[in-house]
Write a protein that holds these residues in place. Structure first.
Motif, PDB file in Angstrom:
ATOM      1  N   TYR A  19    -118.441  70.643 -43.863  1.00 51.44           N
ATOM      2  CA  TYR A  19    -119.622  70.593 -45.080  1.00 51.44           C
ATOM      3  C   TYR A  19    -119.796  72.037 -45.708  1.00 51.44           C
ATOM      4  O   TYR A  19    -120.391  71.833 -46.803  1.00 51.44           O
ATOM      5  CB  TYR A  19    -120.837  70.153 -44.174  1.00 51.44           C
ATOM      6  N   ALA A  20    -119.760  72.961 -45.022  1.00 52.66           N
ATOM      7  CA  ALA A  20    -119.755  74.264 -45.856  1.00 52.66           C
ATOM      8  C   ALA A  20    -118.692  74.506 -46.900  1.00 52.66           C
ATOM      9  O   ALA A  20    -119.070  74.781 -47.705  1.00 52.66           O
ATOM     10  CB  ALA A  20    -119.952  75.467 -44.756  1.00 52.66           C
ATOM     11  N   GLN A  21    -117.515  73.996 -46.348  1.00 51.72           N
ATOM     12  CA  GLN A  21    -116.652  73.986 -47.392  1.00 51.72           C
ATOM     13  C   GLN A  21    -116.877  72.935 -48.558  1.00 51.72           C
ATOM     14  O   GLN A  21    -116.487  73.341 -49.837  1.00 51.72           O
ATOM     15  CB  GLN A  21    -115.154  73.510 -46.716  1.00 51.72           C
ATOM     16  N   ALA A  22    -117.371  72.018 -48.494  1.00 53.29           N
ATOM     17  CA  ALA A  22    -117.756  71.122 -49.518  1.00 53.29           C
ATOM     18  C   ALA A  22    -118.708  71.635 -50.474  1.00 53.29           C
ATOM     19  O   ALA A  22    -118.741  71.597 -51.483  1.00 53.29           O
ATOM     20  CB  ALA A  22    -118.237  69.870 -49.039  1.00 53.29           C
ATOM     21  N   ALA A  23    -119.719  72.480 -49.749  1.00 54.22           N
ATOM     22  CA  ALA A  23    -120.667  73.106 -50.649  1.00 54.22           C
ATOM     23  C   ALA A  23    -120.435  74.375 -51.438  1.00 54.22           C
ATOM     24  O   ALA A  23    -120.701  74.785 -52.517  1.00 54.22           O
ATOM     25  CB  ALA A  23    -121.949  73.633 -49.519  1.00 54.22           C
ATOM     26  N   ALA A  24    -119.070  74.937 -50.745  1.00 55.08           N
ATOM     27  CA  ALA A  24    -118.603  76.053 -51.349  1.00 55.08           C
ATOM     28  C   ALA A  24    -117.276  75.985 -52.455  1.00 55.08           C
ATOM     29  O   ALA A  24    -116.800  76.821 -52.770  1.00 55.08           O
ATOM     30  CB  ALA A  24    -118.292  77.053 -50.263  1.00 55.08           C
ATOM     31  N   ASP A  25    -117.475  74.467 -53.048  1.00 54.32           N
ATOM     32  CA  ASP A  25    -116.236  74.405 -53.746  1.00 54.32           C
ATOM     33  C   ASP A  25    -116.233  74.689 -55.178  1.00 54.32           C
ATOM     34  O   ASP A  25    -115.463  74.156 -55.885  1.00 54.32           O
ATOM     35  CB  ASP A  25    -115.991  73.099 -53.515  1.00 54.32           C
ATOM     36  N   GLY A  26    -117.416  75.391 -55.569  1.00 54.32           N
ATOM     37  CA  GLY A  26    -117.434  75.600 -56.815  1.00 54.32           C
ATOM     38  C   GLY A  26    -118.363  74.667 -57.677  1.00 54.32           C
ATOM     39  O   GLY A  26    -118.581  75.046 -58.820  1.00 54.32           O
ATOM     40  N   SER A  27    -118.815  73.727 -56.943  1.00 55.34           N
ATOM     41  CA  SER A  27    -119.658  72.772 -57.748  1.00 55.34           C
ATOM     42  C   SER A  27    -120.934  73.491 -58.330  1.00 55.34           C
ATOM     43  O   SER A  27    -121.506  74.272 -57.797  1.00 55.34           O
ATOM     44  CB  SER A  27    -120.013  71.622 -56.556  1.00 55.34           C
ATOM     45  N   ARG A  28    -121.409  72.625 -59.479  1.00 55.53           N
ATOM     46  CA  ARG A  28    -122.558  73.160 -60.314  1.00 55.53           C
ATOM     47  C   ARG A  28    -123.765  72.015 -59.823  1.00 55.53           C
ATOM     48  O   ARG A  28    -124.907  72.320 -60.437  1.00 55.53           O
ATOM     49  CB  ARG A  28    -122.513  73.403 -61.629  1.00 55.53           C
ATOM     50  N   ASP A  29    -123.365  71.356 -59.082  1.00 57.58           N
ATOM     51  CA  ASP A  29    -124.718  70.309 -58.637  1.00 57.58           C
ATOM     52  C   ASP A  29    -125.555  70.821 -57.565  1.00 57.58           C
ATOM     53  O   ASP A  29    -125.044  70.864 -56.363  1.00 57.58           O
ATOM     54  CB  ASP A  29    -123.693  69.119 -58.210  1.00 57.58           C
ATOM     55  N   GLU A  75    -127.776  81.248 -57.428  1.00 55.94           N
ATOM     56  CA  GLU A  75    -128.259  81.760 -56.122  1.00 55.94           C
ATOM     57  C   GLU A  75    -127.381  80.846 -55.246  1.00 55.94           C
ATOM     58  O   GLU A  75    -126.849  81.189 -54.045  1.00 55.94           O
ATOM     59  CB  GLU A  75    -129.655  81.749 -56.002  1.00 55.94           C
ATOM     60  N   ALA A  76    -127.556  79.527 -55.051  1.00 55.15           N
ATOM     61  CA  ALA A  76    -126.896  78.594 -54.179  1.00 55.15           C
ATOM     62  C   ALA A  76    -125.303  78.739 -54.184  1.00 55.15           C
ATOM     63  O   ALA A  76    -124.799  78.817 -53.119  1.00 55.15           O
ATOM     64  CB  ALA A  76    -127.351  77.079 -54.690  1.00 55.15           C
ATOM     65  N   GLY A  77    -124.906  79.124 -55.369  1.00 50.96           N
ATOM     66  CA  GLY A  77    -123.267  79.483 -55.550  1.00 50.96           C
ATOM     67  C   GLY A  77    -122.783  80.760 -54.964  1.00 50.96           C
ATOM     68  O   GLY A  77    -121.792  80.701 -54.807  1.00 50.96           O
ATOM     69  N   LEU A  78    -123.742  81.426 -54.731  1.00 50.96           N
ATOM     70  CA  LEU A  78    -123.145  82.703 -54.239  1.00 50.96           C
ATOM     71  C   LEU A  78    -123.485  82.694 -52.700  1.00 50.96           C
ATOM     72  O   LEU A  78    -122.547  83.231 -51.913  1.00 50.96           O
ATOM     73  CB  LEU A  78    -124.157  84.009 -54.601  1.00 50.96           C
ATOM     74  N   LEU A  79    -124.512  81.994 -52.316  1.00 52.32           N
ATOM     75  CA  LEU A  79    -124.838  81.782 -50.669  1.00 52.32           C
ATOM     76  C   LEU A  79    -123.888  80.951 -49.995  1.00 52.32           C
ATOM     77  O   LEU A  79    -123.547  81.324 -48.880  1.00 52.32           O
ATOM     78  CB  LEU A  79    -126.192  81.508 -50.316  1.00 52.32           C
ATOM     79  N   ALA A  80    -123.435  79.813 -50.565  1.00 52.03           N
ATOM     80  CA  ALA A  80    -122.777  78.968 -50.096  1.00 52.03           C
ATOM     81  C   ALA A  80    -121.317  79.407 -49.327  1.00 52.03           C
ATOM     82  O   ALA A  80    -120.912  79.121 -48.163  1.00 52.03           O
ATOM     83  CB  ALA A  80    -122.415  77.688 -51.074  1.00 52.03           C
ATOM     84  N   PRO A  81    -120.596  80.287 -50.066  1.00 50.30           N
ATOM     85  CA  PRO A  81    -119.542  80.836 -49.560  1.00 50.30           C
ATOM     86  C   PRO A  81    -119.609  81.473 -48.536  1.00 50.30           C
ATOM     87  O   PRO A  81    -118.748  81.926 -47.686  1.00 50.30           O
ATOM     88  CB  PRO A  81    -118.915  81.610 -50.821  1.00 50.30           C
ATOM     89  N   GLU A  82    -120.784  82.435 -48.328  1.00 47.18           N
ATOM     90  CA  GLU A  82    -121.049  83.041 -47.126  1.00 47.18           C
ATOM     91  C   GLU A  82    -121.295  82.292 -46.115  1.00 47.18           C
ATOM     92  O   GLU A  82    -120.885  82.811 -45.067  1.00 47.18           O
ATOM     93  CB  GLU A  82    -122.402  84.043 -47.351  1.00 47.18           C
ATOM     94  N   ILE A  83    -122.033  81.196 -46.223  1.00 50.78           N
ATOM     95  CA  ILE A  83    -122.208  80.249 -45.042  1.00 50.78           C
ATOM     96  C   ILE A  83    -120.759  79.952 -44.533  1.00 50.78           C
ATOM     97  O   ILE A  83    -120.371  79.527 -43.530  1.00 50.78           O
ATOM     98  CB  ILE A  83    -123.149  79.003 -45.484  1.00 50.78           C
ATOM     99  N   GLU A  84    -120.011  79.363 -45.605  1.00 47.14           N
ATOM    100  CA  GLU A  84    -118.540  78.768 -45.327  1.00 47.14           C
ATOM    101  C   GLU A  84    -117.845  79.858 -44.510  1.00 47.14           C
ATOM    102  O   GLU A  84    -117.308  79.623 -43.573  1.00 47.14           O
ATOM    103  CB  GLU A  84    -117.874  78.628 -46.463  1.00 47.14           C
TER     104      GLU A  84
END
Length: 261
Positions: free
Chosen positions: A62-72, A162-171
């Protein structure tokens, strides 16, 4: 005559093997089994460490799915919320009957390895292993806390940037929980405790089990689910009232323990 003698030896061997199979395991080995084979409170009664591995793999997905560059933003939040809950079910408000995230399952495995090491019948090998296992597991649980905090930040933001910056950290943290990480750049994952992931913890558990003497064998379900803790802290098996060793609730019902571990 020779044939009859051969049959006698064969029957004796079978009876000997049956006797070995029915012999009660050590209390220490049952606790190791709770970590690696089965525990009555987990969703599918799998071992606590096995459940931690399963949850960590799902969290990473799920972390990978969130960090895939989506703008949604909604999609990012949904995936991150799931990744966070899989890491720390209690902190993310999970249902009581499904309370296990990586953190809770691994903490349970650490507890049972400690119980194994402090059992009166524990080998020196198990005693020597337990403290190091707890120390090395702590880094995974610390990452779970970081994932929970960052997941909360993403849940509260209305900024896709902000979400797009934090999601890769979680991944990155979720990946390290499963596979470990090479923090000091020496080319070895697991040089010290903070580099450990579940892969390195499994390697160490399997090495410990391989060193056991007498050897560790997979613990029968009856023994796994019928070990109870007495008020004085000692452990005993519930009195057996069934002839089936494969009945996880044999010996008087109820999930393994009269309130004890």
């Amino acid at each position: 005559m020779k044939q009859a003698y051969a049959w006698t030896l064969l029957i004796a061997a079978i009876l000997a093997m049956a006797g070995c199979a029915s012999r009660a395991p050590t209390i220490a080995h049952v606790h190791i089994g709770h970590a690696m084979t089965g525990w009555y409170e987990t969703p599918n009664k799998e071992g606590l460490f096995v459940l931690a591995e399963k949850k960590a793999g799902e969290s990473l997905k799920y972390a990978q799915a969130a960090a895939d560059g989506s703008r949604d933003l909604k999609r990012i939040k949904t995936n991150i919320a799931r990744a966070g809950m899989l890491c720390d079910g209690e902190a993310m408000g999970n249902e009581p009957k499904a309370q296990y995230g990586v953190k809770q399952a691994l903490a349970g495995a650490v507890s049972h390895i400690t119980y194994a090491a402090t059992s009166l019948d524990a080998t020196a090998n198990t005693r020597a292993f337990a403290d190091g296992f707890a120390t090395n597991a702590a880094g995974v649980m610390d990452r779970c806390d970081l994932i929970t905090a960052l997941s909360s930040d993403i849940g509260g933001t209305e900024s896709v940037e902000e979400a797009g910056l934090l999601a890769p950290e979680i991944e990155k943290l979720a990946h390290a929980n499963l596979h470990g990480e090479d923090l000091d750049g020496d080319g070895i994952v697991g040089s010290y405790a903070n580099e450990y992931g579940l892969a390195q913890l499994r390697r160490d558990i399997e090495s410990m089990i391989a060193r056991e003497d007498p050897p560790y064998t997979t613990v029968n379900k009856w023994y796994l689910f019928n070990l109870i803790r007495l008020p004085d802290g000692s452990w005993i098996f519930r009195k057996r009232q069934t002839t089936s060793q494969d009945d996880p609730y044999g010996g008087g019902g109820g999930g393994g323990g009269g309130g004890g571990y």
